[in-house]
Design an enzyme around this catalytic site. Sequence first.
Site, PDB file in Angstrom:
ATOM      1  N   ASN A 386      19.686  11.942  34.405  1.00 14.19           N
ATOM      2  CA  ASN A 386      20.875  11.622  33.715  1.00 14.19           C
ATOM      3  C   ASN A 386      21.350  10.263  34.113  1.00 14.19           C
ATOM      4  O   ASN A 386      21.584   9.306  33.323  1.00 14.19           O
ATOM      5  CB  ASN A 386      21.729  12.602  34.108  1.00 14.19           C
ATOM      6  CG  ASN A 386      23.053  12.824  33.389  1.00 14.19           C
ATOM      7  OD1 ASN A 386      23.163  11.787  32.327  1.00 14.19           O
ATOM      8  ND2 ASN A 386      24.027  13.800  33.465  1.00 14.19           N
ATOM      9  N   ASP A 387      21.747  10.003  35.292  1.00 16.15           N
ATOM     10  CA  ASP A 387      22.399   8.968  35.826  1.00 16.15           C
ATOM     11  C   ASP A 387      21.415   7.698  35.415  1.00 16.15           C
ATOM     12  O   ASP A 387      22.161   6.725  35.026  1.00 16.15           O
ATOM     13  CB  ASP A 387      22.569   8.897  37.335  1.00 16.15           C
ATOM     14  CG  ASP A 387      23.635  10.057  37.701  1.00 16.15           C
ATOM     15  OD1 ASP A 387      24.517  10.299  36.743  1.00 16.15           O
ATOM     16  OD2 ASP A 387      23.589  10.614  38.745  1.00 16.15           O
ATOM     17  N   VAL A 388      20.129   7.932  35.646  1.00 12.41           N
ATOM     18  CA  VAL A 388      19.460   6.595  35.393  1.00 12.41           C
ATOM     19  C   VAL A 388      19.107   6.236  33.646  1.00 12.41           C
ATOM     20  O   VAL A 388      18.668   5.064  33.748  1.00 12.41           O
ATOM     21  CB  VAL A 388      17.947   7.040  35.781  1.00 12.41           C
ATOM     22  CG1 VAL A 388      18.015   7.124  37.471  1.00 12.41           C
ATOM     23  CG2 VAL A 388      17.121   7.960  35.208  1.00 12.41           C
ATOM     24  N   VAL A 389      19.585   6.900  32.905  1.00  9.28           N
ATOM     25  CA  VAL A 389      19.835   6.697  31.569  1.00  9.28           C
ATOM     26  C   VAL A 389      21.133   6.643  30.984  1.00  9.28           C
ATOM     27  O   VAL A 389      21.327   6.333  29.817  1.00  9.28           O
ATOM     28  CB  VAL A 389      19.029   7.741  30.704  1.00  9.28           C
ATOM     29  CG1 VAL A 389      17.423   7.521  31.036  1.00  9.28           C
ATOM     30  CG2 VAL A 389      19.472   9.065  30.621  1.00  9.28           C
ATOM     31  N   ALA A 427      25.652  11.599  40.515  1.00  4.59           N
ATOM     32  CA  ALA A 427      26.727  10.717  40.533  1.00  4.59           C
ATOM     33  C   ALA A 427      27.982  11.452  40.001  1.00  4.59           C
ATOM     34  O   ALA A 427      28.992  10.572  40.278  1.00  4.59           O
ATOM     35  CB  ALA A 427      26.277   9.388  39.981  1.00  4.59           C
TER      36      ALA A 427
END
Lengths: 460, 95
Positions: A386-389, A427
């Site tokens: 999730n956070d990395v995209v 995050a």
Amino acid sequence: MNSNLYALLGLGVAVSFVMALKGLSAPKTARRGNLIGAFGATVATIIVFFDPTSVEHHNTLLILAAILFGLLVGVPAARKIQMTQMPQLVALFNGVGGGAAALVAIVEYLNLGDSASIGEVIATVFTVLVGSVSFSGSIITFLKLQELMTTRPVVFPGGRFIIAGTLAGSLATSGWVIASGGTTPLLVLAGLSLLFGVLFVLPVGGADVPIVISLLNAFTGLTVAASGYVLQSTLLIVAGTLVGASGTILTRKMAEAMGRSLFGTLFGAFTAKPQAATQAGEARPVKSGSPEDVAILLNYASRVVIVPGFGLAVAQAQHTVRELADLLAAKGVEVAYGIHPVAGRMPGHMNVLLAEANVPYEQLVEMEEINPTFPQTDVVLIVGANDVVNPAAKTTPGCPIYGMPILDVAGAGNVIFLKRSMRPGFAGIENDLLYDAKTTLLFGDAKDSLTKVVSALKGL
Amino acid sequence: MTTMAILTIFVLSVFVGFEVVSKVSTTLHTPLMSGANAIHGIILVGAILVADKSTSTLETTLAIAAVVLATINMVGGFVVTDRMLEMFKGKGGKK
């Protein structure tokens, strides 16, 4: 034991640690490097019982029992741990190491009494201060990673003043110990440092925790070096300094891989305003699909990029994802994995997991190389990431991940999210990509969903 | 040991530490961190040294606690690193 022989063996151990670190930095030699280090450490532990300078042996049996106990705790913990929980275990091991260093310094200080030189007192103060911070800080990172406490940055009103005050108090107490000696100030110092470690890590956001573990690891190395100075042990000085120096470099590299300054990581939470409560309750429409829809999208793609994240690790879906990739490859679809450097809970976490499932190295593509290829990609399959995209890293200044480089999956033709729920990532930030018109969501455990997609794909 | 000798050892070790990890690939960040973590478990040697000369109950208790913690750090660290690296086994690392 002859003192020259003892020193020579100690030198051999120090060399083995250099070789271990060197070996660990290349894939081919990594495992051997680790074994060399373990061998060196074993030799060091045996020969210390024959240290020619240590003439009194008061507690040998007790020590052997303590080592045995440590083995009985440490080995099963390390053996049984799930791959997904690896990061917190490393954090915990680091913390106990820091705690051990602080204890060693305290005991040696009590033992030396008034005969301690000024240099020894300073080294003791350093070890107690930094070792305690490393101990309590690592415990907090453990709790965050184990999700026993919130993974979001914990910021309380006036927090930065309390933290600054605690640090100032610790430093003042350090001065007090150096000036007046005595046991009480040292214990006060230990207490304040423990508190500072907690306060120091609390405001760090989830995605930055790996960097903090690495930093605390380097800290522990330095405390070992300082206690080596107090104990007059060359081996401890060399080994501790090696870890301190290499750990610092490693921390910087990790921070670079995430595109943030170390300073920003550690103090970002102070400067960031508490987020205006994310418009909760406002239900925006999302497009969710069935496994069959997903299978059809994949089947008619000519290029698919799989983006794995922590959800893949939790679901233990690495083998299933590989099965899917093999199936697509057999149908003539070009498949690659887009690996974000901090996907999962630790840098390299995904590489470890996918290597376990025998995914060929060539298919794992790092972020810089894969980003330019997204416009030529038909489908991006996001498995528990999730956070990395999350485009908020580019578009929303002030959000905890702002500035972190992301995988630019929005450039691809279709985006499929395999998610457990609409819950935001580690995050704790809303991801606008979920609401994008070209996004399809498939809810459920990553492994279940992938299995269903695989069987749907076989039926096509 | 003189302070100068210690300082020399310290400074040279810093450079060696910088140098040995300068070329690490992203793939190995985690195992390397974990391996370095195990290496600082060498504080066990220091813990044993202080425990062996401790006479008072307070000192002995603290020192023995240090031995336990350091053993966990060292042994657990190496074992867990090995488990991570086991998974890379048999792959001609092209990276």
